[in-house]
Design an enzyme around this catalytic site. Structure first.
Site, PDB file in Angstrom:
ATOM      1  N   GLU A   1       2.725 -10.154  18.332  1.00  0.00           N
ATOM      2  CA  GLU A   1       1.516 -10.928  18.643  1.00  0.00           C
ATOM      3  C   GLU A   1       1.519 -12.206  17.797  1.00  0.00           C
ATOM      4  OE1 GLU A   1      -1.248 -10.966  20.817  1.00  0.00           O
ATOM      5  OE2 GLU A   1      -1.527 -12.824  19.682  1.00  0.00           O
TER       6      GLU A   1
ATOM      7  N   ASP B   1      -2.989 -10.230  32.620  1.00  0.00           N
ATOM      8  CA  ASP B   1      -3.302 -11.553  33.166  1.00  0.00           C
ATOM      9  C   ASP B   1      -2.055 -12.346  33.553  1.00  0.00           C
ATOM     10  OD1 ASP B   1      -5.968 -11.056  32.869  1.00  0.00           O
ATOM     11  OD2 ASP B   1      -6.362 -12.679  31.440  1.00  0.00           O
TER      12      ASP B   1
ATOM     13  N   GLY C   1     -10.975 -21.056  36.557  1.00  0.00           N
ATOM     14  CA  GLY C   1      -9.899 -20.074  36.678  1.00  0.00           C
ATOM     15  C   GLY C   1      -8.970 -20.115  35.486  1.00  0.00           C
TER      16      GLY C   1
ATOM     17  N   GLU D   1      -1.035 -14.374  17.593  1.00  0.00           N
ATOM     18  CA  GLU D   1      -2.336 -14.812  17.086  1.00  0.00           C
ATOM     19  C   GLU D   1      -3.145 -13.623  16.572  1.00  0.00           C
ATOM     20  OE1 GLU D   1      -3.984 -17.479  19.969  1.00  0.00           O
ATOM     21  OE2 GLU D   1      -5.586 -18.069  18.590  1.00  0.00           O
TER      22      GLU D   1
ATOM     23  N   HIS E   1     -33.080  12.413  37.475  1.00  0.00           N
ATOM     24  CA  HIS E   1     -34.301  11.614  37.627  1.00  0.00           C
ATOM     25  C   HIS E   1     -35.024  11.536  36.286  1.00  0.00           C
ATOM     26  CE1 HIS E   1     -37.959  10.015  39.415  1.00  0.00           C
ATOM     27  NE2 HIS E   1     -38.627  10.889  38.673  1.00  0.00           N
TER      28      HIS E   1
ATOM     29  N   ALA F   1     -17.067 -15.237  37.221  1.00  0.00           N
ATOM     30  CA  ALA F   1     -17.720 -14.452  36.167  1.00  0.00           C
ATOM     31  C   ALA F   1     -17.869 -15.254  34.868  1.00  0.00           C
ATOM     32  CB  ALA F   1     -16.933 -13.179  35.915  1.00  0.00           C
ATOM     33  N   ILE F   2     -16.819 -15.943  34.452  1.00  0.00           N
ATOM     34  CA  ILE F   2     -16.879 -16.642  33.159  1.00  0.00           C
ATOM     35  C   ILE F   2     -17.907 -17.773  33.197  1.00  0.00           C
ATOM     36  CG2 ILE F   2     -15.556 -18.078  31.524  1.00  0.00           C
ATOM     37  CD1 ILE F   2     -13.092 -16.362  32.194  1.00  0.00           C
TER      38      ILE F   2
END
Ligand SMILES: Cc1cc2nc3c(=O)[nH]c(=O)nc-3n(C[C@H](O)[C@H](O)[C@H](O)COP(=O)(O)OP(=O)(O)OC[C@H]3O[C@@H](n4cnc5c(N)ncnc54)[C@H](O)[C@@H]3O)c2cc1C
Length: 465
Positions: free
Chosen positions: A34, A310, A270, A36, A444, A183-184
């Site tokens: 990774e 992504d 996007g 970051e 309920h 959404a963003i």
């Protein structure tokens, strides 16, 4: 000497870190590289910090309406710095959690920027500039994505923001223009609107939240407008003219141009995959429009290379990334009876006010695919718990295959629907029909009773409406 692993995962987001942990659970020697922060965009600059901001907005909304609940709060105010500090703190806490999970599962966390050196080899450039080599039979690419920009729509971090800048804003914009109503975009519009910004949303399509069912989009749009937002659909921003502390946006709607001057602009049009500089071309991994091409198992077509999350394309959601990670690792390990990722059954949630959540086909998509449908609707106003909560605004829509009774899709707008949708996701995984749903007993008083009523309505049996 290159260090050798069974599996090297490039990227420590919800795709990568989940794949790494699953691999280690299955007895593999795993490294996760990774560059970051562990947790990727989701924990650090996406899902989690935005939900922390939106929670502050929600509490503010409730405090403003305290009198509706018989409560007295004399002065309701907010401190943007404190809201942002809380959000950053939540992200930091979650990021630390991944480190502990790696330790517990014996995943080797390597800090640095990874590049594919050749088949089975990954070169990692550390923060000290030194390069080390890792070897592995399998490599999972989970490098995620970043905000998409266009030549005329570029962020500068000052006046024009991407989600990263909007998460730690340099000012509280009195006037804000959001480009894109996915959404963003809508979550930020909702947050700043609640805090008092004069918000305009510009959307190219003919409705907000365009991937949602048309009835849900319509309902949400009406609510956003009631809350004071200006919504411009079938519109695009063709130019941003930057001033000293303001931006004049040229907005074109049906060929007509107008200029809107605001303090800040958020670009939410996007995202695009992080495919550059990875050496993909050198080993023959195909990239199409900014995303790595894979099959339903995450295989890239080049032996030993997998891609998830992504970077491997839509839908750009954390739970999709994680699930793809699990599927890929289990496929690598030859798990029997494994199911590939079913992209038709990934719930999508937007945490604006009112919340929006859905799974499966919209009514229009179902008809496009040739289904004859039965549709059920149930409004929040007919549900005792919703009214008791002071949340009578919303609806639950279900779409069934008229022939077989299979639940094809479910679509909701209203309080807490992002928590409710999973019930329908389970139903869809089990290929449930109206019969099982009708025979299920719902507690309920809960909001979930509306999920039952919507199904009953599709078959003319709703009780409370
Ligand atoms: C503002 C915002 C809100 C969001 N809200 C939600 C939500 O509510 N629900 C939801 O499901 N999704 C949400 N998302 C989307 C979600 O964040 C992503 O779908 C998810 O993070 C994708 O996970 P990933 O593992 O594929 O990639 P990422 O989370 O992007 O992680 C990729 C990681 O790879 C690292 N990396 C990249 N290249 C290299 C390299 N060469 N070497 C080493 N490391 C590398 C990056 O530093 C990064 O940490 C949101 C996104 C944004 C921007």
């Amino acid at each position: 000497m290159a260090e050798s692993f069974d599996l090297v995962v490039i990227g420590g987001g919800p795709g990568g870190y989940v794949a790494a942990i699953r691999g280690a659970q299955m007895g593999m020697k795993v490294a996760c590289v990774e560059r970051e922060h562990l947790g990727g965009i989701c924990l650090n600059w996406g899902c989690i910090p935005t939900k922390a901001l939106l929670r502050s907005a929600e509490v503010l909304h409730l405090a403003k309406h305290a009198a509706d609940y018989g409560l007295k709060i004399d002065k309701v105010d907010f401190d943007l710095d404190a809201i942002v500090k809380r959000s950053r703190g939540v992200a930091k806490q979650m990021n630390g959690g991944i480190k502990s999970l790696f330790k517990k599962n014996k995943v080797t966390h390597i800090e640095g920027e990874a590049k594919i050196a050749s088949k089975g080899k990954v070169a990692v450039k550390g923060k000290d500039g030194k390069t080390t080599e890792l070897t592995a039979k399998d490599v999972i690419i989970a490098t995620g994505a970043r905000a998409r920009e266009l030549p005329h729509l570029k962020a500068d971090g000052e006046l024009v923001w991407t989600y990263k800048h909007a998460l730690a804003p340099n000012t509280m914009p009195k006037k804000l223009l959001v480009i894109g109503s996915g959404a963003i975009g809508i979550e930020f519009a909702s947050f700043f609107n609640e805090l008092g910004s004069d918000v305009t949303v510009v959307e190219m399509m003919d409705r907000v939240l365009p991937v949602e069912d048309a009835d849900i989009s319509k309902f949400a749009e009406k609510s956003f407008k009631k809350q004071g937002m200006t919504i411009k659909t079938k519109a695009s921003v063709t130019e941003l003219k930057k001033g000293k502390d303001s931006v004049t946006c040229v907005v074109e709607t049906d060929g007509k141009k107008e200029e809107i001057t605001v303090d800040r602009v958020i670009i939410a049009i996007g995202i695009t995959g992080n495919v550059e500089g990875l050496g993909l071309e050198d080993v023959g991994i195909k990239v199409d429009r900014g995303h790595i091409v894979t099959n339903e198992w995450g295989q890239t077509g080049v032996d030993g290379f997998w891609a998830i999350g992504d970077v491997a394309g839509a839908p750009w959601l954390a739970h999709k990334a994680s699930h793809e990670g699990i599927v890929a690792v289990e496929k690598i390990n030859g798990v029997k009876g494994l199911h590939p990722m079913d992209k038709g059954n990934i719930p999508g949630c937007t945490y604006c006010r009112p919340q929006v959540a859905s799974v499966g086909l919209t009514e229009a998509k179902a008809k496009e695919q040739g289904y004859e449908v039965r549709v059920g609707n149930f409004p929040f106003i007919g549900n005792g718990k919703a009214v008791a909560l002071g949340e009578p605004e919303g609806m639950v829509k279900t779409v069934f295959d008229k022939k077989t009774g299979e639940l094809l899709g479910a679509h909701m707008v209203g309080a807490e629907v992002t928590e409710l949708i999973q019930g329908y996701a389970v139903a869809r995984t089990l290929e449930t029909t109206e019969q099982e749903l009708m025979h299920t007993v719902f507690p309920h008083p809960t909001l979930s009773e509306m999920m039952h009523e919507s199904v009953l309505d599709a078959y003319g049996k709703a009780i409370h409406f």
